[in-house]
Design an enzyme around this catalytic site. Structure first.
Site, short mmCIF file in Angstrom:
data_model
loop_
_atom_site.label_atom_id
_atom_site.label_comp_id
_atom_site.label_asym_id
_atom_site.label_seq_id
_atom_site.Cartn_x
_atom_site.Cartn_y
_atom_site.Cartn_z
N GLU A 210 42.69 2.12 -40.18
CA GLU A 210 42.76 1.38 -38.92
C GLU A 210 41.39 1.48 -38.26
O GLU A 210 41.08 2.48 -37.60
CB GLU A 210 43.87 1.95 -38.02
CG GLU A 210 45.27 1.80 -38.60
CD GLU A 210 45.69 0.35 -38.78
OE1 GLU A 210 45.15 -0.51 -38.06
OE2 GLU A 210 46.54 0.08 -39.63
N CYS A 244 39.94 -0.12 -29.47
CA CYS A 244 39.52 -0.79 -30.70
C CYS A 244 39.82 -2.29 -30.66
O CYS A 244 39.15 -3.07 -31.34
CB CYS A 244 40.19 -0.16 -31.91
SG CYS A 244 41.99 -0.25 -31.92
#
Length: 514
Positions: A210, A244
């Protein structure tokens, strides 16, 4: 033998007892994890405050609330997720039991990130527990206070052998990666993701990465710019931009750049007051190394809003940069901070080209009233996700797989996707020692006639559900004919009325099954 090696061996030995396989045990551990979040809410909030300057309300909204929902969903659905999954058959296997059986992978390594130290570390753990795995948890050493609370308190709630917490820095993480795991789940930067994947490859261990990247945000000049900028401001400056999936930069036409700057300026003042430095819900940069990195990224760009900073507090104000180009320093890496560059493009064509000339991002944001324009961006670009007319909120939808593509990551999680990601989906076929005449077509000697039959039986897929519906339809037609016959009878006694009633009830049952 290192501490990390002992921890992994102990977890594997405990897993091999079969302790994690019963659903009751998994649910019990999930309940304990939920109790940990509930009872230690204050400890978690204080740790996040020390790490990132985040308020207690901010921690609950962006860390623990989503975790609670993820755990409750897993507890409710784990029996359904873990059940055998029937699949379509061919004619050769029509009488056999054919299904997919999810089974635990084994021992999973979860390496968390510092920007949301609880959410991105424990959400994968929920999937690991639900899928019946053991898991070694490695919180980020950068968010040191959260890592310490996790190390001290989590073992009081979860099985210490199956779900140990290992703290430390780069050397401890490297030592963990030397061990053999059955899956590695890493959240962080693309550069470190490559090192994690390289280490996992030595054991042929699958990975979920991720990562991040520069997520673009295109604003159509014909949309409601006021609303668009309000939502972009929220999505960008939450957690001081250290998210993110935050919009990394804006793409818009030159004619609306001034309007965009002005609207974002208004929203910053509304959300964080005229002095964000003293506002409780505006956090801090994680450390001085990242503070200096961000200040360096601003070099060569024009500050349109904000720009204030205080190194001693690791404070950088919400900042908008204008007249930025693709070659500007701020465009060389993921920003991961409260800097929002604006790049002007001639329209959606150039925006799509600009996006496609770079690495695939974790998410693309589009703000437009034009559904055709949105669908065009979906069709002509690639990203982990696409969100139109809002920011970040796709993360909250458990039914959507969350993950990247290409440089922004591989694999996905959330809800059932976490369970599937951390399970082996095992193919199972149970045949009976009967009907050898049909099976003989696959044995030598082969003839044209045999091959013809084999082609028919092997290539013809059978939808068992459809066959069942067809059978019910046939039964329905037969019952309908029977009712017509009963209606034509002249007798009206209780027996015949009972027959009519039975026929009608049967018809209703068939309709409900269809």
């Amino acid at each position: 033998m290192s501490r990390e090696q002992l921890v992994v061996q102990r977890a594997r030995k405990s897993f091999q007892t079969g302790k994690t396989k019963p659903l009751e045990y998994r649910i019990h551990q999930l309940k304990s994890l939920l109790r940990f979040i509930s009872e230690r809410r204050r400890d978690i909030a204080e740790a996040v405050k020390k790490d990132l300057g985040k308020s207690e309300n901010g921690t609950e909204l962006f860390e623990t609330l989503g975790l609670e929902g993820e755990i409750k969903l897993a507890m409710e659905k784990v029996a359904e997720w873990a059940a055998p999954r029937p699949v379509e058959k061919n004619l050769l296997t029509i009488s056999d039991e054919v299904y997919v059986q999810p089974e635990p992978l084994g021992v999973v390594l979860i390496i968390g990130a510092w920007n949301y130290p609880w959410a991105v570390t424990l959400q994968p753990l929920v999937g690991a527990i639900a899928a019946g795995n053991a898991a070694v948890i490695k919180p980020s050493e950068v968010s040191s206070h959260s890592a310490k609370v996790m190390e001290d308190l989590l073992p009081q709630y979860l099985d210490k052998d199956l779900y140990p917490v290992v703290t430390g820095g780069v050397s401890e993480t490297q030592e963990l990666l030397r061990q053999r795991f059955d899956h590695v789940f890493y959240t962080g930067s693309s550069s470190v993701g490559k090192l994690v994947m390289e280490a996992a490859a030595r054991h042929l261990t699958p990975v979920t990465l991720e990562l991040g990247g520069k997520s673009p945000c295109y604003i159509d000049k014909n949309c409601d710019i006021t609303v668009a900028c309000r939502r972009i401001t929220w999505g960008k400056f939450v957690n001081c931009g250290q998210t993110c999936i935050a919009p990394d930069f804006i793409l818009c036409e030159p004619s609306i750049q001034s309007k965009v700057v002005e609207e974002i300026k208004k929203c910053i003042k509304e959300f964080y007051t005229e002095t964000p430095e003293t506002f409780e819900d505006y956090g801090r940069i994680i450390n001085q190394r990242h503070f200096k990195r961000l200040m360096g990224l601003m070099e060569g760009s024009t500050v349109a809003v904000g720009g204030d900073s205080d190194e001693s507090q690791c404070y950088i104000a919400p900042t908008v940069l204008k007249d930025v180009t693709g070659e500007s320093k701020v465009m060389t890496e993921e920003i991961f901070g409260p800097l929002l560059p604006i790049i002007t493009v001639s329209g959606v064509d150039e925006a799509i080209q600009f996006i496609n000339e770079r690495e695939k991002p974790l998410v693309i944001y589009v703000f437009s009233h034009d559904n055709k324009l949105i669908k065009r961006v979906i069709a002509e670009t690639s990203s982990g996700a696409l969100l139109a007319n809002d920011c970040l909120v796709h993360f909250t939808v458990a039914a959507l797989p969350f993950g990247g593509v290409g440089n922004s990551g591989m694999g996905s999680y959330h809800g059932r996707h976490s369970f599937n990601q951390l399970s082996h989906l095992r193919s199972c076929l149970i045949k009976q020692l009967k009907m050898e005449g049909v099976n003989s077509m696959r044995y030598p000697p082969h003839t044209d006639k045999k091959l013809g039959w084999a082609r028919f039986f092997l290539l013809k897929q059978v939808n068992v559900g459809r066959l069942q519906r067809m059978a019910l339809l046939a039964a329905l037609a037969g019952l309908a004919a029977f009712v017509v016959q009963v209606k034509e009878l002249k007798y009206t006694g209780p027996v015949h009325r009972g027959i009519k009633g039975f026929a009608l009830v049967s018809l209703m049952f068939c309709f409900t099954r269809l």
